[in-house]
Design a protein around this motif. Structure first.
Motif, PDB file in Angstrom:
ATOM      1  N   LEU A 176      -3.270 -74.605 -23.962  1.00 46.57           N
ATOM      2  CA  LEU A 176      -2.210 -73.869 -24.669  1.00 46.57           C
ATOM      3  C   LEU A 176      -2.662 -73.407 -26.052  1.00 46.57           C
ATOM      4  O   LEU A 176      -1.892 -73.404 -27.002  1.00 46.57           O
ATOM      5  N   LYS A 177      -3.911 -73.012 -26.133  1.00 43.87           N
ATOM      6  CA  LYS A 177      -4.417 -72.365 -27.346  1.00 43.87           C
ATOM      7  C   LYS A 177      -4.202 -70.864 -27.189  1.00 43.87           C
ATOM      8  O   LYS A 177      -4.624 -70.260 -26.200  1.00 43.87           O
ATOM      9  N   TYR A 178      -3.553 -70.268 -28.177  1.00 48.35           N
ATOM     10  CA  TYR A 178      -3.245 -68.839 -28.117  1.00 48.35           C
ATOM     11  C   TYR A 178      -4.520 -68.005 -28.146  1.00 48.35           C
ATOM     12  O   TYR A 178      -5.426 -68.258 -28.946  1.00 48.35           O
ATOM     13  N   LEU A 179      -4.574 -66.985 -27.271  1.00 49.27           N
ATOM     14  CA  LEU A 179      -5.738 -66.113 -27.191  1.00 49.27           C
ATOM     15  C   LEU A 179      -5.428 -64.680 -27.613  1.00 49.27           C
ATOM     16  O   LEU A 179      -6.086 -64.127 -28.484  1.00 49.27           O
ATOM     17  N   LYS A 180      -4.408 -64.079 -26.985  1.00 48.80           N
ATOM     18  CA  LYS A 180      -4.111 -62.670 -27.250  1.00 48.80           C
ATOM     19  C   LYS A 180      -2.742 -62.312 -26.695  1.00 48.80           C
ATOM     20  O   LYS A 180      -2.123 -63.092 -25.951  1.00 48.80           O
ATOM     21  N   THR A 181      -2.283 -61.115 -27.050  1.00 47.01           N
ATOM     22  CA  THR A 181      -1.015 -60.594 -26.552  1.00 47.01           C
ATOM     23  C   THR A 181      -1.215 -59.163 -26.089  1.00 47.01           C
ATOM     24  O   THR A 181      -1.753 -58.330 -26.838  1.00 47.01           O
ATOM     25  N   TYR A 182      -0.785 -58.872 -24.854  1.00 43.06           N
ATOM     26  CA  TYR A 182      -0.780 -57.504 -24.349  1.00 43.06           C
ATOM     27  C   TYR A 182       0.617 -56.922 -24.539  1.00 43.06           C
ATOM     28  O   TYR A 182       1.600 -57.441 -24.002  1.00 43.06           O
ATOM     29  N   LEU A 183       0.711 -55.858 -25.317  1.00 43.27           N
ATOM     30  CA  LEU A 183       1.989 -55.188 -25.551  1.00 43.27           C
ATOM     31  C   LEU A 183       2.162 -54.097 -24.502  1.00 43.27           C
ATOM     32  O   LEU A 183       1.428 -53.097 -24.489  1.00 43.27           O
ATOM     33  N   LEU A 184       3.137 -54.273 -23.625  1.00 48.32           N
ATOM     34  CA  LEU A 184       3.340 -53.324 -22.534  1.00 48.32           C
ATOM     35  C   LEU A 184       4.146 -52.126 -23.006  1.00 48.32           C
ATOM     36  O   LEU A 184       5.070 -52.274 -23.813  1.00 48.32           O
ATOM     37  N   PRO A 185       3.856 -50.947 -22.489  1.00 43.51           N
ATOM     38  CA  PRO A 185       4.647 -49.766 -22.842  1.00 43.51           C
ATOM     39  C   PRO A 185       5.919 -49.644 -22.016  1.00 43.51           C
ATOM     40  O   PRO A 185       6.573 -48.604 -22.050  1.00 43.51           O
ATOM     41  N   HIS A 186       6.259 -50.688 -21.279  1.00 50.89           N
ATOM     42  CA  HIS A 186       7.434 -50.671 -20.411  1.00 50.89           C
ATOM     43  C   HIS A 186       8.208 -51.972 -20.545  1.00 50.89           C
ATOM     44  O   HIS A 186       7.711 -52.963 -21.074  1.00 50.89           O
ATOM     45  N   TYR A 187       9.404 -51.941 -19.998  1.00 50.69           N
ATOM     46  CA  TYR A 187      10.251 -53.132 -19.909  1.00 50.69           C
ATOM     47  C   TYR A 187      10.052 -53.741 -18.531  1.00 50.69           C
ATOM     48  O   TYR A 187      10.428 -53.160 -17.521  1.00 50.69           O
ATOM     49  N   PHE A 240      -3.142 -52.893 -15.276  1.00 54.11           N
ATOM     50  CA  PHE A 240      -4.177 -52.670 -16.279  1.00 54.11           C
ATOM     51  C   PHE A 240      -5.236 -53.753 -16.139  1.00 54.11           C
ATOM     52  O   PHE A 240      -4.956 -54.872 -15.709  1.00 54.11           O
ATOM     53  N   TYR A 241      -6.468 -53.380 -16.495  1.00 52.25           N
ATOM     54  CA  TYR A 241      -7.580 -54.319 -16.416  1.00 52.25           C
ATOM     55  C   TYR A 241      -7.651 -55.146 -17.694  1.00 52.25           C
ATOM     56  O   TYR A 241      -7.252 -54.705 -18.771  1.00 52.25           O
ATOM     57  N   LEU A 242      -8.186 -56.345 -17.577  1.00 55.66           N
ATOM     58  CA  LEU A 242      -8.203 -57.272 -18.708  1.00 55.66           C
ATOM     59  C   LEU A 242      -9.456 -57.164 -19.550  1.00 55.66           C
ATOM     60  O   LEU A 242      -9.486 -57.709 -20.656  1.00 55.66           O
ATOM     61  N   ASN A 243     -10.486 -56.489 -19.078  1.00 50.68           N
ATOM     62  CA  ASN A 243     -11.671 -56.344 -19.926  1.00 50.68           C
ATOM     63  C   ASN A 243     -11.444 -55.196 -20.915  1.00 50.68           C
ATOM     64  O   ASN A 243     -10.520 -54.404 -20.784  1.00 50.68           O
ATOM     65  N   THR A 244     -12.292 -55.098 -21.908  1.00 47.66           N
ATOM     66  CA  THR A 244     -12.082 -54.135 -22.986  1.00 47.66           C
ATOM     67  C   THR A 244     -12.338 -52.708 -22.537  1.00 47.66           C
ATOM     68  O   THR A 244     -11.754 -51.763 -23.076  1.00 47.66           O
TER      69      THR A 244
END
Length: 346
Positions: free
Chosen positions: A298-309, A338-342
């Motif tokens: 439970l160490k925070y890594l990142k957040t993906y902000l979605l353009p949808h609800y 969406f893919y998780l790599n950069t």
């Protein structure tokens, strides 16, 4: 010497109690705006759940002619549909995907909470329209109603039910016995409505047997070890979110929904966060959803902000991507990934 021994006991007891009361505050400071792609599929009208397999992406549609729609996982070409609403052994009423350690066996494993049955779909047979493609088995009564059910072994299930019995359960089918993990003490009393305590969703790491529970009406996450002992409590954001009950028996529409869904891989935990009011949860003009990522400590890594609800999502381990549903203006759903790599894949 006695005084020193007594002090050690107090410190040990205090640290045990702190495990259940203390929490770590997580501030989301690694925000990513992913490049999303819409799955162009006219059949996906009202998607509720998504299942991923090595060659197929499978969608549970509610309120359509068929229940399950299958697509090639590489390019999302339509492969076929199956399942109608009914009471027969090959019919469905309200199915969910049964989560297992290995889904790469040519079988789609489901459980139907309304039909009280497990349903196993042979992919090869169903696509070739062969007989006996769907096998039905009776579901134990104590598992009925679970929105998150994991088959840990041939006889052991881990899941949760919004009944007020506990945070999640471990069920042994050989002994027909269920054991509940108690609610963490940090949660408030249910005040007559157990949905305040429940409405949590869980995910399981099949290798380490760790469980993470994300709360529906609290911005809290709980990590448990293989002995079902609380290891860590995480709060998302500085401000504590909890809910209240009106007139002692129902939730206020102004209460905030925090976690909508949760899933995981062997390396990470993914939490779909909403932070919207209960009475607004089906409106598409709300703030966009986000997927918060943690490791299994439970160490925070990142957040993906979605353009949808979004109301639901899944991690696709075969293509290292996220698939999620989104409400559209017509009142149905669209499905994106969406893919998780950069570097965005084509």
């Amino acid at each position: 010497m006695k005084n020193i021994f007594f002090l050690l006991i107090v410190l040990v007891l205090g640290s045990c109690n702190g495990t259940d009361r203390e929490k770590e505050i997580v501030i989301e400071d690694n925000i990513i705006n992913p490049v999303v792609h819409r799955i162009e599929a006219k059949q996906l009208l009202n998607v509720d759940k998504i299942g991923v397999y090595d060659t197929l992406s499978v969608f549970i549609n509610r309120g359509t002619d068929s229940i399950l729609y299958m697509y090639d996982s590489s390019d999302f070409t339509y492969k076929g549909a199956c399942g109608v609403i009914g009471h027969g052994p090959e019919d469905f009423q309200f199915p969910f995907f049964l989560k297992k350690a290995n889904d790469n066996n040519g079988i789609i494993n489901l459980y139907d909470v309304n039909a009280a049955a497990f349903k196993d779909i042979n992919v090869k047979k169903i696509l070739q329209k062969e007989p006996n493609a769907i096998m039905s088995m009776k579901m134990p009564t104590m598992l009925i109603g679970s929105p998150d059910l994991h088959l840990k072994s041939d006889s052991c299930f881990i899941g949760n039910i919004d009944s007020g019995s506990g945070l999640y359960f471990i069920y042994d089918s050989n002994e027909d016995k269920i054991n509940w993990v108690e609610f963490p003490k940090i949660l408030q009393l249910p005040q007559g409505d157990f949905t305040v305590m429940n409405m949590n969703r869980i995910t399981l790491n099949f290798e380490s047997n760790r469980v993470v529970s994300a709360m529906g009406y609290y911005n809290l996450l709980f990590l448990y070890d293989s002995n079902n002992t609380l290891m860590k409590t995480v709060q998302l954001g500085d401000e504590e979110i909890s809910s209240t009950v009106v007139d002692g028996d129902h939730l206020s529409g102004d209460n905030i929904i925090c976690c909508r869904d949760i899933t995981s891989s062997d390396k990470a935990v993914y939490v779909l966060e909403q932070n919207i009011r209960e009475k607004d949860f089906e409106k598409i003009d709300n703030a966009s959803s986000r997927i918060v990522v943690f490791d299994w400590d439970l160490k925070y890594l990142k957040t993906y902000l979605l353009p949808h609800y979004s109301l639901g999502f899944v991690y696709d381990q075969y293509h290292d991507r996220i698939l999620y549903t989104a409400l559209n203006p017509e009142g149905g759903t669209d499905v994106f990934f969406f893919y998780l790599n950069t570097e965005d894949k084509k």
